[in-house]
Design an enzyme around this catalytic site. Structure first.
Site, mmCIF file in Angstrom:
data_model
loop_
_atom_site.group_PDB
_atom_site.id
_atom_site.type_symbol
_atom_site.label_atom_id
_atom_site.label_comp_id
_atom_site.label_asym_id
_atom_site.label_seq_id
_atom_site.Cartn_x
_atom_site.Cartn_y
_atom_site.Cartn_z
ATOM 1 N N HIS A 183 0.814 -1.217 0.000
ATOM 2 C CA HIS A 183 0.000 0.000 0.000
ATOM 3 C C HIS A 183 0.851 1.272 0.000
ATOM 4 O O HIS A 183 0.374 2.334 -0.374
ATOM 5 C CB HIS A 183 -0.988 0.010 1.183
ATOM 6 C CG HIS A 183 -0.374 0.214 2.532
ATOM 7 N ND1 HIS A 183 -0.213 -0.821 3.446
ATOM 8 C CD2 HIS A 183 0.109 1.321 3.148
ATOM 9 C CE1 HIS A 183 0.322 -0.344 4.548
ATOM 10 N NE2 HIS A 183 0.538 0.945 4.390
ATOM 11 N N ASP A 213 -0.339 -7.570 0.875
ATOM 12 C CA ASP A 213 0.196 -6.244 1.205
ATOM 13 C C ASP A 213 1.717 -6.284 1.335
ATOM 14 O O ASP A 213 2.298 -5.692 2.242
ATOM 15 C CB ASP A 213 -0.434 -5.684 2.485
ATOM 16 C CG ASP A 213 -0.213 -4.170 2.626
ATOM 17 O OD1 ASP A 213 0.129 -3.527 1.609
ATOM 18 O OD2 ASP A 213 -0.362 -3.648 3.745
ATOM 19 N N SER A 286 4.871 1.779 8.653
ATOM 20 C CA SER A 286 4.380 0.765 7.726
ATOM 21 C C SER A 286 5.508 0.216 6.851
ATOM 22 O O SER A 286 6.290 0.971 6.284
ATOM 23 C CB SER A 286 3.291 1.357 6.834
ATOM 24 O OG SER A 286 2.525 0.349 6.236
#
Length: 366
Positions: A183, A213, A286
């Site tokens: 993402h 992901d 992330s």
């Protein structure tokens, strides 16, 4: 269960042939055994591919039958139409039939995709926050910044470049291959990675798996030098609940170390792709690695729960191996190797940090 019995049970489950009691029991097995859950997903895709192959063969057979019938009726001269010319002729004459067949195939594919999405436990995205960091907040400001930048070169030091998101990535192969979240690099035009020494390198996206992901990046900058052996390993098996863990990432423009523990082997609402962590995580973390205290990567930090403090989720590290298997199907990447052994076991936290820090990068995207 024997392997054959497992496959037969998975197929009956996918086809909806189980009675209610069997289905409840099998779904419980999926929640408690990630290997069975993965088997269901992979077998669903296998059945889908077999259906596609069958449809393709059926379509080719239909074309041949049409061609033969037309030739027998004298409507076409079969001898004059050879090779590609025959295909082109049939396509022009029967493209409407082909379009209908393609539509049917598309609907079949969509149906199977929806089935796969139904079978895999998914997290409620409304209750989760992706941990990428937004770098552009005002569109007018972005427009003004674009006017100030005439070109993007391999080496960029100009802070006015309008990067839109940032996250973290970590090296899996010293020749410049990194793992991060898909993402973060979604719809990326340019990708740059920056190490703890503030050295910036251009990178490219070589593989992405949106369902897991996970994305694989390759540093392509000519100034990048191959790195020596990695100090950490990637763990293929699951780890224990309550095991202490730590992360390193870029919630701001310098690397940040955080500590916590593994609180559950599954993610939000029993999601089997991820595990739950008791740790503080912020936008920018992330894509960062989650380590146990032996210096093994056990996950990739990805999201956090919006309504709960100190609850984050990481993609389980075993799926890095799945992604690498897919990447290696391209012969250009068959030499990529994951680090399996750690040299960090027994070191204190400060020593581990110093050994790891050079292999963690900020990922910037525009």
């Amino acid at each position: 269960m024997e392997d054959i019995q497992l496959i037969e049970s998975a197929e009956r489950y996918i086809r909806g042939e189980m009675n209610p009691d069997e289905r409840v029991y099998f779904e419980q097995l999926r929640k408690t055994n990630s290997d069975i859950d993965q088997l269901v997903v992979e077998h669903t895709l296998f059945l889908h591919k077999m259906n596609e192959l069958g449809n393709l063969k059926s379509f080719k057979t239909t074309l041949n039958e049409v061609h033969t019938d037309l030739a027998e009726q004298g409507l076409i001269n079969s001898e004059k139409l050879k090779g590609n010319a025959k295909v082109v002729y049939l396509w022009k004459r029967y493209k409407r039939v082909a379009a209908i067949a393609a539509t049917i195939a598309g609907v079949t594919t969509l149906s199977v995709s929806l089935l796969v999405n139904t079978l895999v436990p998914k997290a409620d995205k409304d209750k989760l926050q992706e941990l990428s960091r937004e770098l552009i907040k005002v569109k007018a400001q972005q427009t003004e910044q674009k006017k100030e930048v005439n070109s993007i070169k391999n080496k960029i030091a100009d802070t006015k470049i309008p990067f839109r998101t940032a996250g973290t990535g970590f090296v899996i192969d010293g020749r410049g291959y990194l793992i991060t979240n898909a993402h973060i690099v979604r719809n990326a035009k340019n990708i740059f990675v920056i190490n703890s020494k503030d050295e910036q390198f251009r990178a490219s996206l070589v593989y992405t798996d949106l369902n897991k992901d996970i994305a694989v990046l390759k540093i392509t900058d000519e100034d990048f030098k191959t790195m020596t052996s990695l100090p950490y390993g990637i763990r293929k098996s699951s780890t224990d609940v309550a095991e202490p863990i730590f992360t390193m990432g870029f919630p701001r423009n310098e690397i940040v170390y955080s500590e916590g523990y593994l609180s559950a082997k599954t993610g939000f609402n029993g999601d089997t792709l991820s595990c739950q962590l008791g740790i503080a995580a912020n936008p920018g973390n992330s894509g960062g690695p989650v380590f146990n205290y032996d210096g093994e990567v056990i996950g990739i930090l990805s999201t956090k729960e919006i309504q709960a403090e100190g609850v984050a989720f990481a993609i389980q590290s075993k799926y890095i191996f799945n992604v690498l298997e897919q990447l290696k199907k391209d012969t250009a990447y068959q030499k990529v190797k994951l680090p399996l052994r750690t040299t960090l076991s027994g070191m204190n936290k400060q020593q581990q940090f110093k050994k790891i820090v050079d292999f963690i990068f900020m990922v910037k995207v525009n």
